[in-house]
Design a protein around this motif. Structure first.
Motif, PDB file in Angstrom:
ATOM      1  N   THR A  41       0.852  -1.176   0.000  1.00 51.90           N
ATOM      2  CA  THR A  41       0.000   0.000   0.000  1.00 51.90           C
ATOM      3  C   THR A  41       0.892   1.231   0.000  1.00 51.90           C
ATOM      4  O   THR A  41       1.851   1.304   0.758  1.00 51.90           O
ATOM      5  N   THR A  42       0.588   2.173  -0.857  1.00 56.38           N
ATOM      6  CA  THR A  42       1.341   3.412  -0.890  1.00 56.38           C
ATOM      7  C   THR A  42       0.695   4.372   0.094  1.00 56.38           C
ATOM      8  O   THR A  42      -0.455   4.753  -0.067  1.00 56.38           O
ATOM      9  N   ARG A  43       1.425   4.731   1.107  1.00 58.77           N
ATOM     10  CA  ARG A  43       0.917   5.674   2.100  1.00 58.77           C
ATOM     11  C   ARG A  43       1.483   7.053   1.786  1.00 58.77           C
ATOM     12  O   ARG A  43       2.694   7.238   1.738  1.00 58.77           O
ATOM     13  N   LEU A  44       0.591   7.987   1.552  1.00 61.11           N
ATOM     14  CA  LEU A  44       0.999   9.339   1.208  1.00 61.11           C
ATOM     15  C   LEU A  44       1.008  10.209   2.457  1.00 61.11           C
ATOM     16  O   LEU A  44       0.101  10.102   3.285  1.00 61.11           O
ATOM     17  N   PRO A  45       2.001  11.097   2.571  1.00 61.85           N
ATOM     18  CA  PRO A  45       1.973  12.034   3.700  1.00 61.85           C
ATOM     19  C   PRO A  45       0.722  12.898   3.594  1.00 61.85           C
ATOM     20  O   PRO A  45       0.376  13.373   2.516  1.00 61.85           O
ATOM     21  N   ILE A  46       0.039  13.099   4.698  1.00 61.64           N
ATOM     22  CA  ILE A  46      -1.242  13.794   4.694  1.00 61.64           C
ATOM     23  C   ILE A  46      -1.130  15.190   4.102  1.00 61.64           C
ATOM     24  O   ILE A  46      -2.016  15.649   3.390  1.00 61.64           O
ATOM     25  N   GLU A  47       0.006  15.869   4.351  1.00 62.54           N
ATOM     26  CA  GLU A  47       0.148  17.232   3.852  1.00 62.54           C
ATOM     27  C   GLU A  47       0.405  17.287   2.348  1.00 62.54           C
ATOM     28  O   GLU A  47       0.222  18.319   1.721  1.00 62.54           O
ATOM     29  N   LEU A  48       0.813  16.166   1.737  1.00 66.21           N
ATOM     30  CA  LEU A  48       1.078  16.125   0.296  1.00 66.21           C
ATOM     31  C   LEU A  48       0.063  15.307  -0.484  1.00 66.21           C
ATOM     32  O   LEU A  48       0.097  15.297  -1.714  1.00 66.21           O
ATOM     33  N   SER A  49      -0.813  14.603   0.189  1.00 66.11           N
ATOM     34  CA  SER A  49      -1.690  13.648  -0.491  1.00 66.11           C
ATOM     35  C   SER A  49      -2.586  14.324  -1.533  1.00 66.11           C
ATOM     36  O   SER A  49      -2.750  13.813  -2.635  1.00 66.11           O
ATOM     37  N   GLY A  50      -3.167  15.463  -1.192  1.00 70.04           N
ATOM     38  CA  GLY A  50      -4.031  16.154  -2.153  1.00 70.04           C
ATOM     39  C   GLY A  50      -3.283  16.558  -3.406  1.00 70.04           C
ATOM     40  O   GLY A  50      -3.763  16.376  -4.528  1.00 70.04           O
ATOM     41  N   GLU A  51      -2.092  17.108  -3.212  1.00 66.11           N
ATOM     42  CA  GLU A  51      -1.272  17.545  -4.345  1.00 66.11           C
ATOM     43  C   GLU A  51      -0.861  16.362  -5.216  1.00 66.11           C
ATOM     44  O   GLU A  51      -0.922  16.429  -6.450  1.00 66.11           O
ATOM     45  N   ILE A  52      -0.450  15.271  -4.591  1.00 67.71           N
ATOM     46  CA  ILE A  52      -0.015  14.089  -5.346  1.00 67.71           C
ATOM     47  C   ILE A  52      -1.176  13.502  -6.139  1.00 67.71           C
ATOM     48  O   ILE A  52      -1.042  13.185  -7.327  1.00 67.71           O
ATOM     49  N   LEU A  53      -2.332  13.368  -5.511  1.00 70.35           N
ATOM     50  CA  LEU A  53      -3.492  12.797  -6.200  1.00 70.35           C
ATOM     51  C   LEU A  53      -3.953  13.695  -7.347  1.00 70.35           C
ATOM     52  O   LEU A  53      -4.354  13.202  -8.411  1.00 70.35           O
ATOM     53  N   GLU A  54      -3.878  15.015  -7.164  1.00 69.13           N
ATOM     54  CA  GLU A  54      -4.241  15.946  -8.247  1.00 69.13           C
ATOM     55  C   GLU A  54      -3.272  15.816  -9.418  1.00 69.13           C
ATOM     56  O   GLU A  54      -3.681  15.860 -10.577  1.00 69.13           O
ATOM     57  N   LYS A  55      -1.983  15.658  -9.122  1.00 68.04           N
ATOM     58  CA  LYS A  55      -0.989  15.492 -10.197  1.00 68.04           C
ATOM     59  C   LYS A  55      -1.252  14.209 -10.971  1.00 68.04           C
ATOM     60  O   LYS A  55      -1.181  14.188 -12.202  1.00 68.04           O
ATOM     61  N   ILE A  56      -1.537  13.122 -10.255  1.00 64.14           N
ATOM     62  CA  ILE A  56      -1.819  11.854 -10.938  1.00 64.14           C
ATOM     63  C   ILE A  56      -3.037  12.003 -11.831  1.00 64.14           C
ATOM     64  O   ILE A  56      -3.037  11.564 -12.989  1.00 64.14           O
ATOM     65  N   LYS A  57      -4.078  12.651 -11.320  1.00 61.10           N
ATOM     66  CA  LYS A  57      -5.303  12.849 -12.111  1.00 61.10           C
ATOM     67  C   LYS A  57      -5.027  13.728 -13.331  1.00 61.10           C
ATOM     68  O   LYS A  57      -5.480  13.440 -14.437  1.00 61.10           O
ATOM     69  N   ARG A  58      -4.248  14.809 -13.136  1.00 59.64           N
ATOM     70  CA  ARG A  58      -3.943  15.722 -14.239  1.00 59.64           C
ATOM     71  C   ARG A  58      -3.145  15.011 -15.332  1.00 59.64           C
ATOM     72  O   ARG A  58      -3.444  15.117 -16.514  1.00 59.64           O
ATOM     73  N   TYR A  59      -2.102  14.253 -14.925  1.00 63.69           N
ATOM     74  CA  TYR A  59      -1.311  13.530 -15.917  1.00 63.69           C
ATOM     75  C   TYR A  59      -2.138  12.451 -16.619  1.00 63.69           C
ATOM     76  O   TYR A  59      -1.962  12.211 -17.813  1.00 63.69           O
ATOM     77  N   ALA A  60      -3.016  11.818 -15.904  1.00 65.37           N
ATOM     78  CA  ALA A  60      -3.880  10.813 -16.526  1.00 65.37           C
ATOM     79  C   ALA A  60      -4.747  11.458 -17.608  1.00 65.37           C
ATOM     80  O   ALA A  60      -4.905  10.902 -18.702  1.00 65.37           O
ATOM     81  N   ASP A  61      -5.282  12.641 -17.312  1.00 66.50           N
ATOM     82  CA  ASP A  61      -6.093  13.345 -18.316  1.00 66.50           C
ATOM     83  C   ASP A  61      -5.241  13.797 -19.493  1.00 66.50           C
ATOM     84  O   ASP A  61      -5.633  13.635 -20.651  1.00 66.50           O
ATOM     85  N   GLU A  62      -4.069  14.375 -19.211  1.00 66.62           N
ATOM     86  CA  GLU A  62      -3.198  14.879 -20.276  1.00 66.62           C
ATOM     87  C   GLU A  62      -2.684  13.765 -21.183  1.00 66.62           C
ATOM     88  O   GLU A  62      -2.572  13.942 -22.393  1.00 66.62           O
ATOM     89  N   LEU A  63      -2.342  12.636 -20.582  1.00 69.63           N
ATOM     90  CA  LEU A  63      -1.762  11.529 -21.348  1.00 69.63           C
ATOM     91  C   LEU A  63      -2.802  10.533 -21.830  1.00 69.63           C
ATOM     92  O   LEU A  63      -2.460   9.545 -22.474  1.00 69.63           O
TER      93      LEU A  63
END
Length: 117
Positions: free
Chosen positions: A55-77
């Motif tokens: 399981t990938t555990r994301l730091p709580i303070e970065l989780s929103g930013e990381i998930l938004e980046k993954i979503k953005r790259y998924a849309d772009e690519l």
């Protein structure tokens, strides 16, 4: 409303009802591979992939930013978010092989157990 307790058998049905079909059907009656595929939304099984038990555990303070980046790259690519995550994992592993980080490892303290004898 009264119940005629003498007409109830141990199985819960009325006397003489052993030849009858059960009142409730099993939840697996009529369950076919086609039914499962239509319920899960998958037409074909994904071949060549395997789930891993990490399981990938994301730091709580970065989780929103990381998930938004993954979503953005998924849309772009035009890729699935899981595929973007896999791409990042593979690139990260390749980067570690090319340039391993310098990490100072502190020895873990060995637990001292009480003498139980």
């Amino acid at each position: 409303m009264s119940v005629d307790w003498d007409s109830i058998t141990q199985s819960g049905g009325k006397k003489g009802g052993k030849d009858k079909k059960p009142q409730f059907r099993s939840v697996t009656d009529g369950l076919t591979p086609e039914t499962v595929r239509s319920a899960t939304g998958r037409e074909k099984a994904q071949k060549g992939r395997r789930q891993y038990p990490l399981t990938t555990r994301l730091p709580i303070e970065l989780s929103g930013e990381i998930l938004e980046k993954i979503k953005r790259y998924a849309d772009e690519l035009n890729m699935a978010q899981n595929d973007v995550q896999l791409l990042c994992l593979m690139r990260g592993l390749n980067s570690l092989e090319d340039n391993p980080p310098k990490v100072e490892i502190e020895p873990k303290a060995k637990p001292v157990l009480p003498d139980l004898s």
